[in-house]
Structures are given as structure tokens and as C-alpha cells.
Design an enzyme around this catalytic site. Structure first.
Site, PDB file in Angstrom:
ATOM      1  N   GLY A  15       0.412  -1.357   0.081  1.00 37.78           N
ATOM      2  CA  GLY A  15       0.003   0.092  -0.167  1.00 37.78           C
ATOM      3  C   GLY A  15       1.263   1.017  -0.376  1.00 37.78           C
ATOM      4  O   GLY A  15       1.623   1.290   0.625  1.00 37.78           O
ATOM      5  N   THR A 144       5.513   2.328   5.524  1.00 39.78           N
ATOM      6  CA  THR A 144       4.021   2.129   6.255  1.00 39.78           C
ATOM      7  C   THR A 144       3.459   3.010   6.975  1.00 39.78           C
ATOM      8  O   THR A 144       4.330   3.618   7.631  1.00 39.78           O
ATOM      9  CB  THR A 144       3.903   0.504   6.952  1.00 39.78           C
ATOM     10  OG1 THR A 144       3.113   0.555   7.268  1.00 39.78           O
ATOM     11  CG2 THR A 144       4.947   0.205   8.331  1.00 39.78           C
ATOM     12  N   ASP A 146       1.606   2.110   8.688  1.00 37.66           N
ATOM     13  CA  ASP A 146       1.086   1.162   9.970  1.00 37.66           C
ATOM     14  C   ASP A 146       1.996   1.256  11.465  1.00 37.66           C
ATOM     15  O   ASP A 146       2.063   1.323  12.320  1.00 37.66           O
ATOM     16  CB  ASP A 146       0.581   0.150   9.502  1.00 37.66           C
ATOM     17  CG  ASP A 146       0.255  -0.620   8.613  1.00 37.66           C
ATOM     18  OD1 ASP A 146      -1.527   0.427   8.336  1.00 37.66           O
ATOM     19  OD2 ASP A 146      -1.232  -1.177   7.873  1.00 37.66           O
ATOM     20  N   MET A 191      -7.011   3.712   9.309  1.00 37.50           N
ATOM     21  CA  MET A 191      -6.549   1.800   8.623  1.00 37.50           C
ATOM     22  C   MET A 191      -5.958   1.643   9.917  1.00 37.50           C
ATOM     23  O   MET A 191      -5.765   2.200  10.670  1.00 37.50           O
ATOM     24  CB  MET A 191      -5.953   2.549   7.419  1.00 37.50           C
ATOM     25  CG  MET A 191      -6.396   2.466   5.945  1.00 37.50           C
ATOM     26  SD  MET A 191      -5.336   3.245   4.777  1.00 37.50           S
ATOM     27  CE  MET A 191      -6.416   2.562   2.911  1.00 37.50           C
ATOM     28  N   GLY A 192      -5.609   0.401   9.939  1.00 32.43           N
ATOM     29  CA  GLY A 192      -4.538   0.085  10.920  1.00 32.43           C
ATOM     30  C   GLY A 192      -5.230  -1.800  10.957  1.00 32.43           C
ATOM     31  O   GLY A 192      -5.900  -1.721  12.150  1.00 32.43           O
ATOM     32  N   ARG A 193      -4.524  -2.711   9.879  1.00 28.93           N
ATOM     33  CA  ARG A 193      -5.769  -4.036  10.299  1.00 28.93           C
ATOM     34  C   ARG A 193      -5.234  -4.515  11.020  1.00 28.93           C
ATOM     35  O   ARG A 193      -5.960  -5.710  12.129  1.00 28.93           O
ATOM     36  CB  ARG A 193      -4.589  -5.078   8.794  1.00 28.93           C
ATOM     37  CG  ARG A 193      -5.229  -6.095   8.980  1.00 28.93           C
ATOM     38  CD  ARG A 193      -4.463  -6.315   7.870  1.00 28.93           C
ATOM     39  NE  ARG A 193      -5.000  -6.281   6.487  1.00 28.93           N
ATOM     40  CZ  ARG A 193      -4.098  -6.393   5.949  1.00 28.93           C
ATOM     41  NH1 ARG A 193      -2.643  -5.988   6.359  1.00 28.93           N
ATOM     42  NH2 ARG A 193      -4.480  -5.550   4.505  1.00 28.93           N
ATOM     43  N   GLU A 248     -10.039  -0.427  11.249  1.00 28.92           N
ATOM     44  CA  GLU A 248     -10.481  -1.212  10.664  1.00 28.92           C
ATOM     45  C   GLU A 248     -10.445  -2.665  11.225  1.00 28.92           C
ATOM     46  O   GLU A 248     -11.098  -3.901  10.677  1.00 28.92           O
ATOM     47  CB  GLU A 248     -10.232  -1.421   9.170  1.00 28.92           C
ATOM     48  CG  GLU A 248      -9.022  -1.236   9.233  1.00 28.92           C
ATOM     49  CD  GLU A 248      -8.075  -1.266   7.683  1.00 28.92           C
ATOM     50  OE1 GLU A 248      -9.259  -0.681   6.550  1.00 28.92           O
ATOM     51  OE2 GLU A 248      -7.460  -1.178   7.556  1.00 28.92           O
ATOM     52  N   GLN A 300      -5.855   8.337   3.682  1.00 29.07           N
ATOM     53  CA  GLN A 300      -5.105   8.408   4.038  1.00 29.07           C
ATOM     54  C   GLN A 300      -4.330   8.351   4.148  1.00 29.07           C
ATOM     55  O   GLN A 300      -3.232   8.935   4.894  1.00 29.07           O
ATOM     56  CB  GLN A 300      -6.389   8.062   5.169  1.00 29.07           C
ATOM     57  CG  GLN A 300      -5.497   6.653   6.108  1.00 29.07           C
ATOM     58  CD  GLN A 300      -6.847   5.953   6.706  1.00 29.07           C
ATOM     59  OE1 GLN A 300      -6.645   5.790   8.113  1.00 29.07           O
ATOM     60  NE2 GLN A 300      -8.109   5.822   6.614  1.00 29.07           N
ATOM     61  N   ARG A 301      -3.616   7.470   3.091  1.00 28.53           N
ATOM     62  CA  ARG A 301      -2.498   7.020   2.991  1.00 28.53           C
ATOM     63  C   ARG A 301      -1.306   7.904   1.959  1.00 28.53           C
ATOM     64  O   ARG A 301      -0.674   7.901   1.858  1.00 28.53           O
ATOM     65  CB  ARG A 301      -1.762   5.702   3.169  1.00 28.53           C
ATOM     66  CG  ARG A 301      -2.842   4.983   1.440  1.00 28.53           C
ATOM     67  CD  ARG A 301      -2.450   3.721   1.594  1.00 28.53           C
ATOM     68  NE  ARG A 301      -3.233   3.234   0.361  1.00 28.53           N
ATOM     69  CZ  ARG A 301      -3.916   1.521   0.268  1.00 28.53           C
ATOM     70  NH1 ARG A 301      -2.814   0.961   0.889  1.00 28.53           N
ATOM     71  NH2 ARG A 301      -3.932   1.244  -1.231  1.00 28.53           N
TER      72      ARG A 301
END
Lengths: 426, 426
Positions: A15, A144, A146, A191-193, A248, A300-301
Site C-alpha cells: 500500500g 508503512t 501502520d 486504517m490499521g489491520r 478497521e 488517508q495514506r
């Protein structure tokens, strides 16, 4: 270390972020400065797929001003993908194909900008090259939003994603406050799996306890619907409105995502996105409050229009450092970031083994959340604030909108028979 | 015109924008400069509800630097609401209550910043005051990201909403392009209940036919699912990916919204939001392509972090002009914007009857869309581009996030018995 002469390839993976191109810019500019050592610098179209398919283009043919403009250009200008090569023992042919392409084009330097999956790939390529006696220097550059990579203080891409999303939460929070006789609850889906680094850091938007966000839910803490509804009710009773940020990737007591689409990607990751909508409906049905949600998704990214200069500069320096280290003989490492002091903030790039980063995940420390687990404390503020400082300069056209870089993409002639068509396109 | 001495009240109404506070700043600063004429300047907490409930605060007690900072603060600092007073003949008591509150506080100037509903209210207040011989000067200041007010070239709030959303589309468009082996379709859901001004203007993000957005759907054109799927398929076949922008207010052949929540607000407006999600699911099920959507919701109307300086300055000037006109005796008018030339762009505030603006809607001209109705032409580009120029300066804290204005809100003592509690809170 012996000096190694040959070509370099740079690839982007996974991503995109607002600053992955700043890292690419650092690699390209530093590599082009080393013409005596690095003969040509190639880009791999669409990440590792570009190498497998021998789909390379000559970055030396790009105008220097377009390369410089990468620092003001979001997403992945070289091209990216999500494609996992598989385990080395069962998918050795994939890795051998990479080395075959490298050999056909005299590639001696491989710079791979990505997350933990990519560092795993880079590590395997590094080890196979060593085992086969193929002279190759492999350096990873962290990327990332994240912020969940092991072996580094933080990850390029994170600060910019947080800066933009936290600003949006501040702004939409003021909207909710002004409109509280009409709207009562707003939910932002972050976001943030696997980790709550992004969601939690939007907590910096709250400079006073009455300000948004009032409640934050992260994947590190099991989600309870009844506690959530109690939390929202309590804030609503106190203020007359309530602003929630939810990752998320939050999961309930049964280990299920709050809402998940049906699709599962090649990595076994569910395509997430739905937690915000789900919770807004839950608030409506269970509490009878008017609730809306926002979901910036890929916006957002990539928000270079309000990206962190600190983040962008570190991304660029990481790219340059990768080339510098490879030139002096380093391989099998990722460039990391080491915070030497916080006030004043000082951070230096260093090196960590690719194997340390590969496939690991660094969770948000529980001690940086408050006792309830729905707010943040000073520890996280102190950690995050320096990463958001400054605004990345961008170019704006006469129409008031950003001007991004675009490559010519002069193809490097193929030297090998093509792979089967369709390979890796899904 | 006779000079009229007394107090002023300023109120904000309806959905906030990034620059509605710039208009308030213009009103407040200009009114405070006229101390000889305007004795005190009050804010109405939560729009017209604040007047009905006699919930006023003294803007003269606010620190001048917090008033100036309104130009860098989104949403509605005075407070807003959605509350319709009803027809004058059947709900005359509501209007008489307003005048009673005005009379109790010696209010002679009423500045109302809002959309067409608000201009309708202002017009009725103006007419009732005239009929009753109550000396009152009522001036409206245009506010709406939707840009659909009659009687003005464009509306403060529109340029900033478009600038941010179009930048997001450019950014997420680059993401899609880079990730097209993984994601195939992205859909942005734009605000716009009745008109496609916002959605269409994201077309400026497309500087080359291969760039996002490839397809735009606006409420002015009846939506056909089969044509939509054909459109997406055609773009996907050409490029390998497709970026769509859809107005939340698009309707199909039966006059239904593509997706609508169950709620209907007091104005009979459905609470929209769902078109993006709906279309992403349609693309997945009918075309078998991977589709994601983003929905900025209220983030799109408050993005001061990338707001248009042209827009913000015009909003501020509109506020100042309202006070200047009221001071010389004008009433029953809205400050409008008149484009005198486009190259160089030159725009001057003027006046239009409130009755002209009240409850009317200006659709996007069909001739500014292409033949297919899914793209824009040079007419719209020429119209929109000047409205996006420049970036509104904002204040940033040591944590890298914006610093907004916040009022003390020193209450003006009530002089009337209270209304029944609960009135107007829903």
C-alpha cells in the site's frame, strides 16, 4: 569491502504512502551520483512483479526535476503491487527467476521499499544470492503508514498519515460540536489491520477533554459492543455529542472483525473497511442517536497536501542511506530510524537485519493508552508529536491543485523469454 | 438613510464549511469597528435556536486574536443548527418570538450566514419587522459548499471544499494507478444533495485523460445502473483501472437515491450517504472487479488544512460587506459575489434580494459537462479554477497539528421568560 560495479534496481511494494516516493527519490538521486559504481538505475514497474516480468525502465532517462518532484508526489510513482513470492523451499523458482532477471541485466544492487512482507522477500533474495554466490547487495527501506515494523523507532509514512487524519478529526470534530443539535455521534474509521498506531495517534487532536476524539478503539484491545455503547452514552450525556475513532482491524470477543467484506487477498488478509459504518448503525439502533461516519480509505495514506515534513525528510534520508550502505558493502539489512533525543527531536538512520523485520508486527504499547483503553496518555503524545512537525512543500498549479511528478518510463529492452501472461496479475 | 443605533446579532446556520468562520470574522471585526452605531455584537449560540432561546453571548468580550483566528478555524465557532421556522402564516409565533428577543436586547442588526433555507428565514424576519414597524436591518451572507444558491456567481465554502476533495481524488487516483494489479476500481462519494457542483469540479483533478477521475455522476443527470457498468467496463478495459466520483444525491430512473438511510430530517431531506458503498458493491458483483470506496463525509466540508485562500478571503469580505451595507441602511438583501473578469480573476461583492435566494436551487449547467455527461469541459474548468487558488494560512502547534480559535462565550443575561425546554433540540 570490495567495490561492486553494476546496475541497480529500485522497487516499491504494498500500500502506498504520502512519502514512499520521497524514499524512492533518495535512492534514485544517491544512486545516480555514484555513476562510477552504479552504472544504471532501473525502476521495477509494479514492484516485484516488474522484476519477475523483466518490466524495467531507466530512471537515468527521467528529467532530474521530475525525480526531485517525487518528494511532493504521493502513492508509488514506480508502481506497486501486493504479490507474495511464497516460501523459499516450495517456491524456489520465483526467487531463482528474480536472480535470473538480475543477472540478465547486471543488477548488483536491489533497493526494496516496503513493509514486513517486502522485507521478508528481500531477505530471501539476499540469502539465495549468497547461497548461489551471486554478488548482490540487498537493502530494504521501511514504508508503512501502520507503523508496525519491528526493529525501528517508527516507519516513514506514519507521521504523514497521522498528521492528515488527526487534522481531519479536529475539523470534523468542530463540525460535530457546532451541529450537536442535529448530529450526535461521528465515527472515523482509521486504517490499521493489526495495530492501532494510527487510530490512537488521532488522540493528539484532542487538546481538551471535551474535544474530538472522545473514544478510540484499537485492535490491541478486544472490542465489546456493550462497553462501546456504554462509553458512547457516557460521553453523550456529558457533552451532548461524541466523536469516535475506530481502527478497521478491531475484533470482538469471538475474534471476528466488526464488519468485513467477503474477499480475502492473496496474503490471507480480509479486505477490511466497514467498522465505522457498522458502529454508526449500532449507535442509531441501540442508543437512538443520530450517527454518521467517515472513511477516508486510501485518501488517508496519500495526503501529500498536508504531509509531515519530518516524515518526508526521514523517508528521503532513508533512501539515500540505503544507497550509501550498499555502496560500502552492506546487504541483508533494512534502514531503520533511531531516535537519539526527543527534545530537541533528533533521529538518525541505522541498520537492522531484514530477518528481524520480516513478517513481524509491533503492537501499540498498552501503557500508552489510558486505564480505560479508549484514550491516550502523554507517552504516546511525546512519541508521536515530533513525527508530525512541519509541512512538506508541494507544487501547486494555476488551478490551485497540486502538481505531481510523472515518469517517461523508457523501457529497458527485455533479454529473457517472457513469463506466462497473467502471472501475478491477480 | 437614517442612521440606526443599537446592537447586532450574528448567527451561523446549516452545515458548516471551512470558511463560514471567515465570514463571521468579517462581520464581527467590521461591526466592532462601528462602536458608535453598533453598541454591542452578540453571537447566537447554535444559530436561530440561540435567538429563539435568548441564548446569546458577547462577541465584544472575545480576545481580538481569537476573533482573527476564526479565519483559520473550520466549522461554525458561534454554533449552528438545522431548524426551520416554518411558513410565516402558520408559524407566525416563531417569527414574533425572534422579534421579541431582538427587542428585549435592542437588536437592530441581524447578520445571518447560511444557505437558501437561512435566506428564507432572514427574508421572513425582514418582512415581519417591516410590517410591524420594528427598525431592523437584516443581511444574509452566503454559505454553502454545494454552490447551489441563486443570485450569486458562486458561494463561499465551495472553492475550499472542491480544492480539498479534488486533491484527495488526485492522491487516491495515484494510489489506484500504482496498485492496479490489486485494486481495480475506486469510488469517491461527494457531498451534494441536489446538485453536482462539487462532484463535477473534482474533474479538475484530471489533467490527462488517463488520470482520475475517469467518470463523474451528478444528480442533474438520471443515473442508469446499466450505463454505469458499461462506463466502468470501458474505462477498465482501456486502462486496467477506473476512478469514479459520485454525488451522494444521484437518483435512478425511478427517482430513488442509489442508497439511502431510513432517516428524514425536519426539512424532509433524507440523510444521504451510501452511493459510494452501493456502487462499489455493484461493481464487485456485476463486473467481478475489486472495488473500494471513500467517503469523507463532514471531513470534506471543514478541511481548513488545505482551504482555498481565494474562497476564504471572499468569505471574509462578504462578512465585512454585510456590515457596511447594513450600516448605510440596506436590509432584506444577501451579499453576493460578482465575477467581473476571469483572467485576471476579479470578483466584487454586491447585493441580491433575499427572496431571490430563498429556497431556490441553481443546478450545474449541462453544457459544462461533456456529451456523455460523465466528464467536464473547459467551461467548468474556467469557472472553478480561480476559486481554488491559494492556500489559506493556518496556525500550527508544536505537535504539528492545527490550532483553532475557541470563544469564551460570555453569556448575555436573559431578559425574557424561557421557552419550553426541548424546543428545537431535535
Amino acid at each position: 569491502m570490495s567495490s561492486l560495479t553494476g546496475n541497480a534496481v529500485v522497487a516499491q511494494s504494498g500500500g502506498p504512502t504520502a512519502v514512499i516516493n520521497a524514499s524512492a527519490c533518495g535512492v534514485i538521486e544517491a544512486a545516480l551520483e555514484l555513476r562510477g559504481l552504479i552504472t544504471a538505475v532501473y525502476g521495477a514497474n509494479r514492484g516485484i512483479l516488474g522484476i519477475l516480468h523483466e518490466d524495467l525502465f531507466d530512471l537515468g532517462a527521467e528529467p532530474p526535476e521530475q525525480i526531485a518532484l517525487l518528494r511532493a508526489t504521493p502513492a508509488a510513482a514506480i508502481g506497486s503491487c501486493r504479490f507474495k513470492l511464497g516460501p523459499l523451499d516450495t517456491h524456489r523458482d520465483n526467487y531463482e527467476r528474480l536472480l535470473k532477471v538480475f543477472d540478465a541485466h547486471d543488477i548488483r544492487y536491489f533497493f526494496y521499499i516496503g513493509g514486513n512482507d517486502s522485507m521478508d522477500t528481500a531477505d530471501k533474495v539476499h540469502r539465495l544470492a549468497q547461497a548461489q554466490g551471486y554478488p548482490l547487495r540487498v537493502i530494504g527501506i521501511a514504508k508503512t503508514i501502520d507503523n508496525d515494523l519491528l526493529g525501528t523507532d517508527h516507519c516513514p509514512g506514519y507521521g504523514s498519515a497521522v498528521k492528515h487524519l488527526a487534522a481531519c478529526v479536529m475539523e470534523a470534530g468542530r463540525d460535530l460540536e457546532a451541529m450537536s443539535t442535529f448530529d450526535q455521534v461521528v465515527i472515523t474509521e482509521a486504517m490499521g489491520r493489526d495495530t492501532g498506531w494510527i487510530a490512537a495517534a488521532t488522540g493528539l487532536a484532542q487538546r481538551h477533554p471535551d474535544e474530538a476524539p472522545h473514544l478510540i478503539y484499537v485492535p490491541e484491545i478486544t472490542f465489546s459492543r456493550s462497553k462501546f455503547l456504554d462509553d458512547v452514552r457516557t460521553v453523550y450525556r456529558r457533552l451532548g455529542y461524541c466523536y469516535v475513532v475506530v481502527s478497521e482491524g478491531v475484533k470482538d470477543e469471538t475474534g471476528q472483525y466488526l464488519a468485513a467484506d467477503d474477499e480475502v487477498d492473496q496474503f490471507g488478509h480480509r479486505q477490511l473497511g466497514g467498522a465505522g459504518r457498522y458502529l454508526s448503525r449500532l449507535v442509531k439502533s441501540e442508543l437512538g442517536l443520530k450517527a454518521r461516519y467517515n472513511r477516508l480509505d486510501t485518501c488517508q495514506r496519500n495526503a501529500i497536501h498536508f504531509a509531515s515534513k519530518t516524515d518526508s525528510d526521514e523517508a528521503y534520508q532513508s533512501g539515500r542511506e540505503a544507497v550509501r550502505q550498499a555502496a560500502v558493502g552492506v546487504s541483508g539489512k533494512m534502514v531503520n530510524l533511531n531516535r537519539l533525543s526527543n527534545d530537541p527531536y533528533h533521529c538518525e538512520p541505522g541498520l537492522v537485519d531484514l530477518a528481524v523485520v520480516a513478517n513481524g508486527v509491533r503492537p501499540l504499547p498498552r501503557e500508552w493508552l489510558d486505564a480505560a483503553g479508549t484514550g491516550i496518555n502523554q507517552g504516546l503524545r511525546t512519541y508521536v508529536a515530533p513525527l508530525l512537525r512541519g509541512e512538506t512543500p508541494i507544487r501547486i498549479g494555476p488551478d490551485g491543485l497540486p502538481l505531481f511528478s510523472r515518469f517517461i518510463r523508457r523501457a529497458v529492452p527485455r533479454r529473457l523469454p517472457p513469463l506466462a501472461t497473467g502471472f501475478g496479475t491477480k
